[in-house]
Motif scaffolding. Structure first.
Motif, PDB file in Angstrom:
ATOM      1  N   CYS A  75      12.344  -1.353  -2.979  1.00 65.57           N
ATOM      2  CA  CYS A  75      11.905  -0.895  -1.657  1.00 65.57           C
ATOM      3  C   CYS A  75      10.987  -1.953  -1.062  1.00 65.57           C
ATOM      4  CB  CYS A  75      11.169   0.434  -1.808  1.00 65.57           C
ATOM      5  SG  CYS A  75      10.200   0.921  -0.366  1.00 65.57           S
ATOM      6  N   SER A  76      11.254  -2.328   0.187  1.00 68.13           N
ATOM      7  CA  SER A  76      10.465  -3.398   0.796  1.00 68.13           C
ATOM      8  C   SER A  76       9.008  -3.003   1.010  1.00 68.13           C
ATOM      9  CB  SER A  76      11.086  -3.818   2.131  1.00 68.13           C
ATOM     10  OG  SER A  76      12.386  -4.309   1.921  1.00 68.13           O
ATOM     11  N   ALA A  77       8.753  -1.724   1.291  1.00 64.25           N
ATOM     12  CA  ALA A  77       7.370  -1.278   1.492  1.00 64.25           C
ATOM     13  C   ALA A  77       6.611  -1.338   0.170  1.00 64.25           C
ATOM     14  CB  ALA A  77       7.333   0.129   2.080  1.00 64.25           C
ATOM     15  N   CYS A  78       7.234  -0.847  -0.909  1.00 65.99           N
ATOM     16  CA  CYS A  78       6.598  -0.943  -2.235  1.00 65.99           C
ATOM     17  C   CYS A  78       6.351  -2.412  -2.572  1.00 65.99           C
ATOM     18  CB  CYS A  78       7.482  -0.359  -3.330  1.00 65.99           C
ATOM     19  SG  CYS A  78       7.855   1.392  -3.164  1.00 65.99           S
ATOM     20  N   PHE A  79       7.361  -3.247  -2.317  1.00 65.86           N
ATOM     21  CA  PHE A  79       7.236  -4.679  -2.600  1.00 65.86           C
ATOM     22  C   PHE A  79       6.035  -5.260  -1.862  1.00 65.86           C
ATOM     23  CE2 PHE A  79       8.047  -8.881  -0.714  1.00 65.86           C
ATOM     24  CZ  PHE A  79       7.949  -9.666  -1.855  1.00 65.86           C
ATOM     25  N   ALA A  80       5.936  -4.982  -0.568  1.00 65.99           N
ATOM     26  CA  ALA A  80       4.858  -5.574   0.230  1.00 65.99           C
ATOM     27  C   ALA A  80       3.486  -5.080  -0.236  1.00 65.99           C
ATOM     28  CB  ALA A  80       5.065  -5.272   1.711  1.00 65.99           C
ATOM     29  N   VAL A  81       3.382  -3.779  -0.536  1.00 62.94           N
ATOM     30  CA  VAL A  81       2.086  -3.233  -0.957  1.00 62.94           C
ATOM     31  C   VAL A  81       1.668  -3.824  -2.302  1.00 62.94           C
ATOM     32  CG1 VAL A  81       0.896  -1.143  -1.718  1.00 62.94           C
ATOM     33  CG2 VAL A  81       2.268  -1.088   0.360  1.00 62.94           C
ATOM     34  N   LEU A  82       2.582  -3.815  -3.276  1.00 63.53           N
ATOM     35  CA  LEU A  82       2.238  -4.327  -4.612  1.00 63.53           C
ATOM     36  C   LEU A  82       1.965  -5.839  -4.551  1.00 63.53           C
ATOM     37  CD1 LEU A  82       4.894  -2.377  -6.753  1.00 63.53           C
ATOM     38  CD2 LEU A  82       2.461  -1.854  -6.546  1.00 63.53           C
ATOM     39  N   ASN A  83       2.772  -6.548  -3.770  1.00 63.01           N
ATOM     40  CA  ASN A  83       2.602  -7.993  -3.643  1.00 63.01           C
ATOM     41  C   ASN A  83       1.285  -8.325  -2.936  1.00 63.01           C
ATOM     42  OD1 ASN A  83       3.645 -10.614  -4.089  1.00 63.01           O
ATOM     43  ND2 ASN A  83       4.245 -10.747  -1.934  1.00 63.01           N
ATOM     44  N   ASN A  84       0.947  -7.565  -1.897  1.00 62.54           N
ATOM     45  CA  ASN A  84      -0.342  -7.752  -1.234  1.00 62.54           C
ATOM     46  C   ASN A  84      -1.483  -7.508  -2.210  1.00 62.54           C
ATOM     47  OD1 ASN A  84       0.515  -8.460   1.274  1.00 62.54           O
ATOM     48  ND2 ASN A  84       0.167  -6.474   2.238  1.00 62.54           N
ATOM     49  N   ALA A  85      -1.351  -6.447  -3.014  1.00 66.25           N
ATOM     50  CA  ALA A  85      -2.418  -6.129  -3.975  1.00 66.25           C
ATOM     51  C   ALA A  85      -2.642  -7.328  -4.899  1.00 66.25           C
ATOM     52  CB  ALA A  85      -2.059  -4.885  -4.780  1.00 66.25           C
ATOM     53  N   VAL A  86      -1.565  -7.900  -5.435  1.00 68.80           N
ATOM     54  CA  VAL A  86      -1.680  -9.040  -6.344  1.00 68.80           C
ATOM     55  C   VAL A  86      -2.367 -10.219  -5.652  1.00 68.80           C
ATOM     56  CG1 VAL A  86      -0.316 -10.850  -7.479  1.00 68.80           C
ATOM     57  CG2 VAL A  86       0.254  -8.442  -7.847  1.00 68.80           C
ATOM     58  N   HIS A  87      -1.895 -10.562  -4.456  1.00 70.30           N
ATOM     59  CA  HIS A  87      -2.438 -11.738  -3.771  1.00 70.30           C
ATOM     60  C   HIS A  87      -3.861 -11.526  -3.266  1.00 70.30           C
ATOM     61  CE1 HIS A  87       1.743 -13.225  -3.734  1.00 70.30           C
ATOM     62  NE2 HIS A  87       1.144 -14.392  -3.750  1.00 70.30           N
ATOM     63  N   TYR A  88      -4.126 -10.367  -2.700  1.00 67.65           N
ATOM     64  CA  TYR A  88      -5.471 -10.126  -2.158  1.00 67.65           C
ATOM     65  C   TYR A  88      -6.516 -10.096  -3.269  1.00 67.65           C
ATOM     66  CZ  TYR A  88      -3.593  -9.032   2.501  1.00 67.65           C
ATOM     67  OH  TYR A  88      -2.983  -9.085   3.729  1.00 67.65           O
ATOM     68  N   MET A  89      -6.145  -9.528  -4.415  1.00 66.50           N
ATOM     69  CA  MET A  89      -7.111  -9.502  -5.518  1.00 66.50           C
ATOM     70  C   MET A  89      -7.344 -10.902  -6.071  1.00 66.50           C
ATOM     71  SD  MET A  89      -6.666  -6.016  -7.646  1.00 66.50           S
ATOM     72  CE  MET A  89      -4.921  -5.913  -7.707  1.00 66.50           C
ATOM     73  N   ALA A  90      -6.292 -11.723  -6.067  1.00 65.94           N
ATOM     74  CA  ALA A  90      -6.456 -13.107  -6.551  1.00 65.94           C
ATOM     75  C   ALA A  90      -7.369 -13.905  -5.620  1.00 65.94           C
ATOM     76  CB  ALA A  90      -5.092 -13.783  -6.666  1.00 65.94           C
ATOM     77  N   GLU A  91      -7.308 -13.568  -4.302  1.00 69.66           N
ATOM     78  CA  GLU A  91      -8.111 -14.305  -3.332  1.00 69.66           C
ATOM     79  C   GLU A  91      -9.546 -13.801  -3.233  1.00 69.66           C
ATOM     80  OE1 GLU A  91      -6.056 -13.798   0.382  1.00 69.66           O
ATOM     81  OE2 GLU A  91      -4.350 -14.994  -0.292  1.00 69.66           O
ATOM     82  N   ASP A  92      -9.749 -12.534  -3.590  1.00 72.39           N
ATOM     83  CA  ASP A  92     -11.038 -11.901  -3.327  1.00 72.39           C
ATOM     84  C   ASP A  92     -11.608 -11.273  -4.610  1.00 72.39           C
ATOM     85  OD1 ASP A  92     -13.142 -10.324  -2.493  1.00 72.39           O
ATOM     86  OD2 ASP A  92     -12.055  -9.343  -0.862  1.00 72.39           O
ATOM     87  N   PRO A  93     -12.477 -12.023  -5.296  1.00 70.26           N
ATOM     88  CA  PRO A  93     -13.014 -11.533  -6.582  1.00 70.26           C
ATOM     89  C   PRO A  93     -13.752 -10.192  -6.455  1.00 70.26           C
ATOM     90  CG  PRO A  93     -13.707 -13.806  -6.154  1.00 70.26           C
ATOM     91  CD  PRO A  93     -13.012 -13.335  -4.921  1.00 70.26           C
ATOM     92  N   LYS A  94     -14.350  -9.964  -5.278  1.00 73.49           N
ATOM     93  CA  LYS A  94     -15.078  -8.709  -5.092  1.00 73.49           C
ATOM     94  C   LYS A  94     -14.103  -7.528  -5.087  1.00 73.49           C
ATOM     95  CE  LYS A  94     -18.830  -9.359  -2.106  1.00 73.49           C
ATOM     96  NZ  LYS A  94     -19.220  -9.334  -0.704  1.00 73.49           N
ATOM     97  N   LEU A  95     -12.975  -7.725  -4.407  1.00 70.40           N
ATOM     98  CA  LEU A  95     -11.947  -6.683  -4.380  1.00 70.40           C
ATOM     99  C   LEU A  95     -11.391  -6.470  -5.784  1.00 70.40           C
ATOM    100  CD1 LEU A  95     -10.026  -4.785  -2.749  1.00 70.40           C
ATOM    101  CD2 LEU A  95      -8.487  -6.739  -2.510  1.00 70.40           C
ATOM    102  N   PHE A  96     -11.151  -7.570  -6.497  1.00 69.55           N
ATOM    103  CA  PHE A  96     -10.643  -7.522  -7.868  1.00 69.55           C
ATOM    104  C   PHE A  96     -11.556  -6.658  -8.737  1.00 69.55           C
ATOM    105  CE2 PHE A  96     -10.220  -9.277 -12.173  1.00 69.55           C
ATOM    106  CZ  PHE A  96      -8.841  -9.341 -12.323  1.00 69.55           C
ATOM    107  N   ASP A  97     -12.872  -6.892  -8.622  1.00 70.66           N
ATOM    108  CA  ASP A  97     -13.831  -6.131  -9.434  1.00 70.66           C
ATOM    109  C   ASP A  97     -13.875  -4.662  -9.026  1.00 70.66           C
ATOM    110  OD1 ASP A  97     -14.428  -8.384 -10.820  1.00 70.66           O
ATOM    111  OD2 ASP A  97     -16.269  -8.849  -9.700  1.00 70.66           O
ATOM    112  N   ARG A  98     -13.847  -4.412  -7.733  1.00 69.12           N
ATOM    113  CA  ARG A  98     -13.896  -3.025  -7.255  1.00 69.12           C
ATOM    114  C   ARG A  98     -12.670  -2.243  -7.731  1.00 69.12           C
ATOM    115  NH1 ARG A  98     -15.866  -3.971  -1.026  1.00 69.12           N
ATOM    116  NH2 ARG A  98     -18.100  -3.789  -1.418  1.00 69.12           N
ATOM    117  N   VAL A  99     -11.496  -2.872  -7.641  1.00 70.35           N
ATOM    118  CA  VAL A  99     -10.270  -2.210  -8.080  1.00 70.35           C
ATOM    119  C   VAL A  99     -10.340  -1.939  -9.580  1.00 70.35           C
ATOM    120  CG1 VAL A  99      -7.789  -2.552  -8.458  1.00 70.35           C
ATOM    121  CG2 VAL A  99      -8.785  -3.041  -6.218  1.00 70.35           C
ATOM    122  N   ASN A 100     -10.778  -2.925 -10.330  1.00 68.96           N
ATOM    123  CA  ASN A 100     -10.856  -2.725 -11.776  1.00 68.96           C
ATOM    124  C   ASN A 100     -11.894  -1.673 -12.161  1.00 68.96           C
ATOM    125  OD1 ASN A 100      -8.896  -4.043 -13.398  1.00 68.96           O
ATOM    126  ND2 ASN A 100      -9.694  -5.999 -12.653  1.00 68.96           N
TER     127      ASN A 100
END
Lengths: 293, 196
Positions: free
Chosen positions: A82-107
């Protein structure tokens, strides 16, 4: 045989059952082994982002954390049809890699469920896997039917080629076009290939959705396409189920079958249309099927 | 929507609004906008918005808080990311719209055009929280109960076709993931409440 971690998404068990059936019929013969993520949850889609982005990425990342944990070599390739699932999961991976604060909050949020995401997941769309991972000789050896009389409009939709995708160009992609030609079909020029299908507007703004969907159908109809081919459950749903409303808006009649790409692959492989659940779609594809020899 | 344009000078610009936006993750990009209008040109729904995406960026920077949060624009965004990938200054405009939606939801801004989008977002989130996965049938049922059941009538043909082909999941299967999802949401909200 290549093994992938599979994230089917919520639609595949309901409105997009024909997509699931055609994936089941075509993946294994093409050497694609899809192992479903155990006990996955909803990706959150676009609706959840209106709430809070940390919360949205946290529930999406639960799937990534489980995929990572169960991957044999520590790094998982998560494949979403599903393209929506793809975009959401892919965004999650990339945004967390770019933003350590987001990475920590999610974890931090994931820790409530005893999970942790380390950052070792690559997210791919199923169409990407079919096009890029299946050797051409293997695909050609499976093709038993002739599609040369069939004219198809490749509809990528918006999210498969949008932010952070490595699949194809964001505006004028061509790989799906080439793939349908490789399957033996004729491909019509389809300049609206990445225009929005109206998404959830089909429920919240039906008049606007009718306009947007009509533009996509009209472009395919004017170029003599026998079907529009999609790679997303929501695109398929909107285009297939809203043809009457779109026709009323544009004052013309639309009657264009909307197929999943996996159904076209299945047809080329000689799999009976019933097994691909093509007759479950709203618009009949009988005229198209008659052109396959 | 004519009154919006005529009434521009009546708004009280709020100097803190831009600061607030700049402080959000990704929000600092608002300062980079060159007002080229590429976003508005790329947008498939711009003709239905009371302000174009370019205007929204300008209003944010000028501090027209109420105008931005009351606009239907933020709710007319279909999340197709056309503007995002074309912006020459690489502003994540789609995410920017999400952020504005979040503030508008939190602070109770209620654009009448946006009522149904707000309800759908809420029902969607509730659905995920109670089932772990999204059940399309129940999502739509609850959505139509909240927005007026008569609007559901025009979907009767579609519903029957889905039912006939077994594509409506009438008895939702609760995913085992639901207890995890609830814990993650609770923890995330705890953290959000402590954010400055």
């Amino acid at each position: 045989m290549t093994r992938y971690t599979y994230y089917p998404g919520c639609s595949l068990g309901a409105t997009a059952k024909p997509y699931a059936a055609s994936i089941a019929a075509t993946a294994l013969p093409l050497g694609i082994e899809l192992r479903e993520i155990e006990d996955w949850n909803c990706c959150g889609a676009t609706a959840y982002m209106s709430y809070d982005h940390v919360e949205a990425f946290s529930i999406a990342s639960r799937n990534l954390a489980i995929a990572e944990k169960t991957a044999e070599d520590g790094g998982a390739q998560v494949v979403a049809p599903c393209s929506a699932c793809f975009a959401v999961l892919n965004n999650a991976v990339h945004y967390m890699a770019e933003d350590p604060k987001l990475f920590d909050r999610v974890n931090d949020a994931l820790s409530a469920a005893g999970l942790r995401y380390e950052g070792n997941v690559k997210v791919r769309h199923l169409l990407d896997v079919y096009i890029n991972d299946v050797p051409e000789e293997l695909l050609k050896s499976k093709i038993t039917k002739n599609l040369e009389m069939v004219r198809l409009a490749p509809y990528y939709g918006c999210q498969i080629v949008r932010p952070k995708n490595e699949f194809d160009h964001y505006d004028m992609p061509t790989k799906f076009d080439d793939y349908l030609e490789l399957l033996g079909a004729q491909v019509v020029y389809y300049p609206v290939k990445t225009k929005c299908c109206a998404g959830t507007f089909i429920t919240t703004q039906p008049e606007i959705a009718a306009r947007m969907i009509g533009l996509l159908l009209k472009s395919a109809k004017d170029r003599g396409a026998d079907a529009v081919v999609t790679c997303c459950p929501l695109c398929q749903f909107n285009l297939d189920n809203f043809q009457k409303e779109a026709g009323e808006y544009w004052n013309q009649e639309f009657n264009i079958p909307i197929l999943y790409f996996t159904q076209v692959v299945g047809l080329a492989m000689g799999i009976p249309p019933g097994d691909l659940e093509i007759d479950d779609h709203r618009v009949s594809a009988d005229a198209l099927l008659a052109k396959i020899v | 929507m004519a009154d919006i344009r005529i009434g521009l000078w009546l708004d009280q610009p709020d100097s803190h609004f831009l600061d607030e936006i700049l402080a959000m993750p990704g929000g600092e990009a608002a300062a980079a906008c060159i007002q080229c209008g590429t976003c508005s040109g790329a947008c498939p729904t711009v003709r239905f918005m009371d302000s174009s995406p370019r205007e929204i960026m300008a209003f944010v920077r000028a501090g027209y808080r109420d105008r931005v949060l009351n606009s239907n624009t933020i709710w007319m965004c279909a999340s197709c990311y056309s503007c995002y990938v074309r912006c020459p200054k690489e502003i994540k405009i789609t995410d920017f719209m999400y952020k504005l939606k979040q503030i508008a939801m939190r602070e109770g801004y209620k654009n009448p055009d946006a009522k149904r989008a707000r309800i759908l977002s809420k029902e969607f989130a509730d659905n995920v929280k109670s089932l772990g996965r999204n059940n399309e049938m129940w999502l739509l049922l609850k959505y139509f109960l909240s927005t007026g059941i008569f609007s559901a009538l025009k979907y009767t043909g579609m519903g029957l076709s889905l039912l006939r082909t077994g594509r409506l999941e009438i008895f939702p299967k609760k995913s085992k993931s639901v207890s995890d999802v609830r814990k993650i949401i609770a923890k995330s909200r705890e953290e959000a409440a402590m954010r400055p």
